[in-house]
Design a protein around this motif. Structure first.
Motif, short mmCIF file in Angstrom:
data_model
loop_
_atom_site.label_atom_id
_atom_site.label_comp_id
_atom_site.label_asym_id
_atom_site.label_seq_id
_atom_site.Cartn_x
_atom_site.Cartn_y
_atom_site.Cartn_z
N ILE A 5 0.85 -1.19 0.00
CA ILE A 5 0.00 0.00 0.00
C ILE A 5 0.88 1.25 0.00
O ILE A 5 1.83 1.34 0.78
N LEU A 6 0.55 2.19 -0.86
CA LEU A 6 1.26 3.46 -0.93
C LEU A 6 0.34 4.57 -0.43
O LEU A 6 -0.77 4.74 -0.92
N HIS A 36 3.94 1.99 2.58
CA HIS A 36 4.96 2.92 2.12
C HIS A 36 4.34 4.32 2.14
O HIS A 36 3.21 4.50 1.68
N TRP A 37 5.09 5.31 2.64
CA TRP A 37 4.54 6.67 2.78
C TRP A 37 5.43 7.64 2.00
O TRP A 37 6.62 7.75 2.25
N ARG A 41 10.78 15.55 2.29
CA ARG A 41 12.03 15.17 2.96
C ARG A 41 12.19 15.85 4.31
O ARG A 41 12.73 15.26 5.26
N GLU A 42 11.75 17.08 4.44
CA GLU A 42 11.90 17.80 5.71
C GLU A 42 11.13 17.15 6.85
O GLU A 42 11.45 17.34 8.02
N LEU A 43 10.10 16.36 6.51
CA LEU A 43 9.27 15.73 7.53
C LEU A 43 9.63 14.26 7.76
O LEU A 43 9.03 13.62 8.64
N VAL A 44 10.57 13.75 7.00
CA VAL A 44 10.93 12.33 7.12
C VAL A 44 11.27 11.92 8.55
O VAL A 44 10.86 10.84 9.00
N THR A 54 6.70 0.27 6.37
CA THR A 54 7.80 -0.48 5.77
C THR A 54 8.88 0.47 5.26
O THR A 54 10.07 0.20 5.37
N ARG A 55 8.43 1.61 4.73
CA ARG A 55 9.38 2.53 4.12
C ARG A 55 8.79 3.93 4.05
O ARG A 55 7.59 4.09 3.81
N VAL A 56 9.64 4.92 4.29
CA VAL A 56 9.27 6.31 4.05
C VAL A 56 10.03 6.77 2.81
O VAL A 56 11.25 6.67 2.75
N ILE A 57 9.28 7.24 1.82
CA ILE A 57 9.87 7.62 0.53
C ILE A 57 9.99 9.14 0.49
O ILE A 57 8.98 9.85 0.44
N PRO A 58 11.20 9.68 0.53
CA PRO A 58 11.36 11.14 0.59
C PRO A 58 11.08 11.83 -0.74
O PRO A 58 11.50 11.36 -1.80
N PHE A 59 10.37 12.93 -0.64
CA PHE A 59 10.06 13.77 -1.80
C PHE A 59 10.75 15.11 -1.60
O PHE A 59 10.55 15.77 -0.58
#
Length: 254
Positions: A5-6, A36-37, A41-44, A54-59
């Motif tokens: 799930i994204l 996955h979220w 990036r500032e909020l990672v 499972t994973r935080v995907i930085p934008f």
């Protein structure tokens, strides 16, 4: 087969916190699911190491519209496609997040019915806001109901981060006292109460109750606001602007 799930909710800080029940309740309903979220990036740091993700995907929002930003975004889209998500849940409801969801080619895409930027055109299902006054959290939970995920309040919004809690105790202890926390900063100026008003409030509070302590919260960018409020409240004010990471801020408040 493990469900993937994204969740698309890149910003802002308060909005991301309001969206957390979606992750908590999905994980309770489907404990083996991979969540996955996609996050600014500032909020990672807020979600990094979260037990339900499972994973935080930085934008990289700051690079939006630049050649490097576009290159990074396309590379990220290819990575998302390889995950073959079963569900894509867009809780941002804007053109960029909807486009990322659509390009990721998930099995089923659901989002908020908000036509400001045409996002619903890229969803399989768009969930309407019940009324104009409906709280954002309730709107997000309505998305879960469309996915047949049980909605209740038996979850921990932000689990304790032990390392952050220990760091706060060592660097910024809050001895036994009555505290009031002030958050003078905001992303947009039109959402800010004037700093002079915060300073006057702090001055009146400490005059009315000598045993009261006031904490000023915020990022390093809010340091000038913290100094002005601190000058008004004197020794009873603890200026924490720029001194705490996001997890540490949560633990200090806890």
């Amino acid at each position: 087969m493990v469900m993937k799930i994204l969740i698309l909710k890149p910003s802002s800080l308060g909005d991301v916190v309001q969206a957390l029940p979606v992750a908590r309740l999905i994980k309770q309903h489907q404990p083996k699911a991979e969540l996955h979220w996609w996050l600014n990036r500032e909020l990672v740091p807020l979600l990094e190491g979260d037990p339900d993700l499972t994973r935080v995907i930085p934008f990289d929002r700051k690079l939006s519209g630049t050649p490097r930003g576009l290159s990074l975004m396309w590379s990220q889209i290819r990575t998302l496609r390889r995950e073959r998500f079963d569900w894509v849940i867009d809780l941002q409801g804007l053109a960029r997040s909807a486009l990322v969801g659509w390009l990721s080619r998930g099995g089923f895409t659901i989002g908020l019915r908000d036509w400001r930027e045409g996002a619903p055109a890229l969803y399989d299902v768009a969930v309407r806001r019940a009324t104009y006054e409906t709280h954002a959290v309730d709107w997000y939970l309505a998305v879960l109901r469309r996915l047949d995920v049980p909605v209740h309040q038996n979850f921990t919004w932000l689990p304790i981060r032990t390392e952050a809690a220990q760091a706060v105790q060592e660097r910024c202890p809050a001895p036994g006292a009555r505290w009031i926390a002030l958050q003078p900063g905001a992303r947009w100026d039109n959402k800010r109460w004037p700093v002079g008003a915060f300073a006057e409030l702090a001055r009146k509070l400490v005059q009315a109750d000598p045993g009261l302590r006031i904490a000023v919260l915020g990022s390093a960018a809010d340091a000038p606001l913290g100094r002005e409020i601190g000058a008004a409240g004197g020794e009873q004010v603890l200026d924490l602007t720029g001194r705490l990471s996001l997890p540490e801020l949560v633990e200090w408040l806890r």
